[in-house]
Design an enzyme around this catalytic site. Structure first.
Site, PDB file in Angstrom:
ATOM      1  N   GLU B  51      -6.250  21.647  63.353  1.00 47.97           N
ATOM      2  CA  GLU B  51      -6.079  20.335  62.745  1.00 47.97           C
ATOM      3  C   GLU B  51      -5.687  20.572  61.305  1.00 47.97           C
ATOM      4  O   GLU B  51      -6.357  21.318  60.599  1.00 47.97           O
ATOM      5  CB  GLU B  51      -7.439  19.638  62.741  1.00 47.97           C
ATOM      6  CG  GLU B  51      -7.538  18.379  63.537  1.00 47.97           C
ATOM      7  CD  GLU B  51      -8.906  17.759  63.333  1.00 47.97           C
ATOM      8  OE1 GLU B  51      -9.130  17.206  62.246  1.00 47.97           O
ATOM      9  OE2 GLU B  51      -9.742  17.866  64.236  1.00 47.97           O
ATOM     10  N   ASP B  62     -14.301  11.331  54.532  1.00 48.02           N
ATOM     11  CA  ASP B  62     -14.577  12.746  54.266  1.00 48.02           C
ATOM     12  C   ASP B  62     -15.670  12.966  53.240  1.00 48.02           C
ATOM     13  O   ASP B  62     -15.819  12.218  52.279  1.00 48.02           O
ATOM     14  CB  ASP B  62     -13.291  13.442  53.810  1.00 48.02           C
ATOM     15  CG  ASP B  62     -12.333  13.663  54.965  1.00 48.02           C
ATOM     16  OD1 ASP B  62     -12.756  14.319  55.939  1.00 48.02           O
ATOM     17  OD2 ASP B  62     -11.190  13.159  54.912  1.00 48.02           O
TER      18      ASP B  62
END
Lengths: 412, 266
Positions: B51, B62
């Site tokens: 990824e 995040d």
């Protein structure tokens, strides 16, 4: 004079749609984790709105706790100074806690209680929404944490102290420029982690659906009262209504009843004043509607200040409540539809308007609200000396003493 | 709907008879050359899927490690973004034994570039799939993007969360392609000392909603955690623990080898 301000059912204005879109703007652009919480919120909100008990409780608090209705004051010396026939000031600065923010914080905290959440979080820029939410949380016995950028903590030390006095935790946010946008991101991140026991009280008409609609509903009391007060005063014609726009909650609260209740042909010119900061030709401003392009930030699609790669930019304004790179989605839709006109006002113009209202009327406005007041001379030039204009004074200026002193006001 | 003629490279990568290791790296971190070296090291160390994160100014989903890497990447090499990440992927695809690449990006850079351009450039770069954490499957823009992606053989992976209702899981399972990404726990990406006890049940609910492979991410960082998750899922996604080592390709390669062997021991 005709009674064109009488409510009408003719207006076709209705949004958002079922998915929270205002034209192409708005919607739900968030991590999957919070989607069920948003659905739960939408449902609880619908139920609450149709529950007379909820409406009564909120109405009672707005009257006996906040001090509503706020006056619609005819500012004669100000009108004369700017060259307009009549200027009415909607005095949201007289609310408990000093701004319109309390209207929404009380509504959302009541919702939180109904939903069985004992903990609320909020973001704040100038600190007004933080103080309002800390106040509502104290009143209702809710635990409260307020996310605030480190730069805003510096600029608005008094409000930080107030929130702590009220029993709230103030969480400093050091990411980015340490201002409002960073505080929203931090609050959203925290909410993703604590979504099961925490209610996020968003302070402006931004964020994923249903937040923009909820905030509009709780702020619409401003415009509803204004329409009723104009009628009582026998004012049959208004040329323009002005409010400042950061995220845009006081503006939508003022404008929405005019949009909903009046047909296009008899509706006054609606004017939103955004922050031009040091000038919209510089990169130091917060004028998302004037200079931005559509994009997604903080869970919704709207005009946005962004770079070529699609990164949101840092906004700037002398006002901590207006330095937001985005704007509420409904404002984007209203701009495209031509239903509201948006203009940008510089720091210097806002300071001038701040000084003018203070000296002519003895009312010290918030630096945010001063952006709306700064539109008066422009409108006088356009509409002529007989025009009737309403300005929403969204908050009072106590919190801004250090800023205006630094800018050199009152030192001559 | 007619099944696509092109076999999904992602599905194949998850059907090797053992769980797949999915390695997340941040594009452009610590700089372009460094991220290319990291891609090479991770491929060599046995990752089954990689990824590739796109540096973004407001990474809502995040945690601190990935936030920091994005910030560094944006500060270098003329603000590394989606365009630069796709270029990087195109170069990485020429590396021998490079596993399928999946781009993980927030929606706004894609909207700024325009969906047809993104899909076209991604296809040229050989990208196998996209993960867009702020694009839920029922958002109208998801349909717009998938029209562009599908016609070019690019899978769109949606996320299932611990809070997802059965209706949401059904939707995620039905709209996803390649695999379903199970968010292990509440909160943002980043290492966690312990994974929630309810994870097994969550993976079971997701499985019941889809025929696709099911991979678990968010908080998986140690060989022991990888081994545990390998017992219940078809794939294990490790992000922050790798990005933390991304500026040292040797240490990164060693660490990924330890994770790969934890998968294979199952």
């Amino acid at each position: 004079m005709s009674d064109v301000l009488l409510p009408s059912v003719e207006s076709a204005y209705s949004s958002p749609d079922a998915q929270g879109f205002y034209g192409p703007y708005g919607g739900t652009f968030v991590p999957e984790t919070v989607i069920p919480a948003l659905a739960e919120l939408a449902k609880a909100y619908e139920t609450a709105l149709n529950d007379p008990e909820f409406r009564n409780e909120l109405g009672y608090l707005l009257r006996d706790y906040v001090g509503r209705p706020t006056p619609l004051y005819k500012a004669e010396r100000l009108a004369e100074a700017v060259g307009l026939g009549t200027v009415y000031l909607k005095r949201e600065d007289l609310n408990h806690t000093g701004a319109h923010k309390i209207n929404n914080s009380l509504g959302q905290c009541l919702l939180a209680k109904r939903m069985g959440k004992h903990r609320v979080i909020a973001e704040t820029g100038a600190g007004q929404h933080g103080v309002a939410t800390a106040t509502a949380a104290a009143l209702m016995g809710l635990e409260c944490a307020v996310f605030m950028g480190v730069e805003d903590i510096r600029r608005q030390a008094l409000n930080v102290y107030k929130m702590r006095l009220l029993g709230s935790e103030v969480v400093p946010v050091a990411e980015g420029g340490g201002t409002l946008a960073d505080a929203v991101t931090a609050a959203l991140r925290h909410w993703v982690e604590r979504v099961e026991d925490t209610f996020y009280v968003i302070g402006s008409t931004v964020g994923p659906h249903p937040y923009p609609a909820i905030v509009r509903e709780f702020q619409s009391v401003i415009g509803e009262e204004t329409l009723a007060q104009l009628q009582v005063k026998g004012v049959g014609h208004v040329d323009a209504v002005i409010a400042c726009v950061g995220g845009g909650s006081n503006a939508i609260g003022m404008f929405y009843p005019f949009l909903r209740n009046l047909p296009d042909e008899s509706r006054p010119l609606l004017v939103g004043a955004e922050a031009a900061g040091l000038g919209i030709e510089t990169d130091k401003h917060g004028a998302a509607l004037t200079k931005g392009t559509p994009g997604v930030m903080h869970g919704f699609y709207s005009y946005l200040l962004q770079d070529d790669a699609g990164n949101p930019l840092e906004a700037y304004s002398i006002s901590a409540g207006l330095d937001y790179p985005g704007v509420g989605p409904e404002h984007s839709s209203l701009k495209d539809a031509g239903l509201v006109r948006y203009e940008a006002v510089t720091d210097a113009e806002a300071l001038e308007a701040f000084a003018l209202l203070t000296r002519t009327e003895g009312i010290i406005p918030a630096i945010e609200s001063s952006h709306a007041l700064a539109m008066l001379p422009r409108l006088a030039a356009e509409l002529g000396p007989d025009a009737v204009v309403v300005v929403n004074v969204s908050g009072r200026g106590d919190k801004d003493m250090d800023i205006v002193r630094e800018a050199g006001l009152g030192t001559d | 709907m007619a099944p696509t003629e092109i076999p999904s490279r992602l599905e194949v990568a998850f059907r090797k008879g053992r769980p797949a290791l999915v390695a997340y790296l941040m594009g452009g971190y610590p700089d372009r050359a460094g991220s290319l070296a990291a891609l090479r090291a991770v491929a060599l160390a046995g990752a089954d899927v990689i990824e590739l994160g796109v540096p973004y100014a407001d990474p809502l989903a995040d945690g601190p490690v990935i936030q920091h890497a994005a910030k560094v990447a944006r500060a270098r090499d003329g603000s590394f973004g989606l365009a630069e990440t796709l270029d990087l992927a195109a170069e990485a695809a020429t590396i021998e034994d490079m596993p399928p690449l999946v781009v993980m990006t927030y929606l706004n850079p894609m909207m700024r570039m325009g969906f047809p351009v993104v899909a076209g450039r991604a296809a040229e770069a050989g990208i196998a799939g996209f993960i867009v954490p702020d694009l839920p499957p029922d958002n109208p823009m998801a349909a717009q993007w998938m029209r562009e992606a599908r016609s070019r053989g690019i899978d769109t992976v949606f996320l299932a969360a611990p809070t997802s209702t059965p209706e949401r899981l059904a939707l995620v399972g039905e709209r996803s392609a390649g695999f379903v990404y199970v968010v292990s726990s509440l909160g943002v990406t980043g290492e966690r000392a312990e994974l929630p006890a309810e994870l097994t049940a969550l993976v079971g609910r997701v499985r019941a909603s889809t025929s696709l492979p099911v991979a678990v991410g968010f908080g998986v960082s140690t060989p022991q955690q990888v081994s545990n998750v390998a017992g219940i899922a078809d794939g294990i996604i490790v992000g922050s623990a790798l990005v933390k080592r991304q500026d040292d390709p040797v240490a990164l390669g060693d660490f990924v080898r330890s994770l790969a062997s934890a998968v294979q021991r199952r």
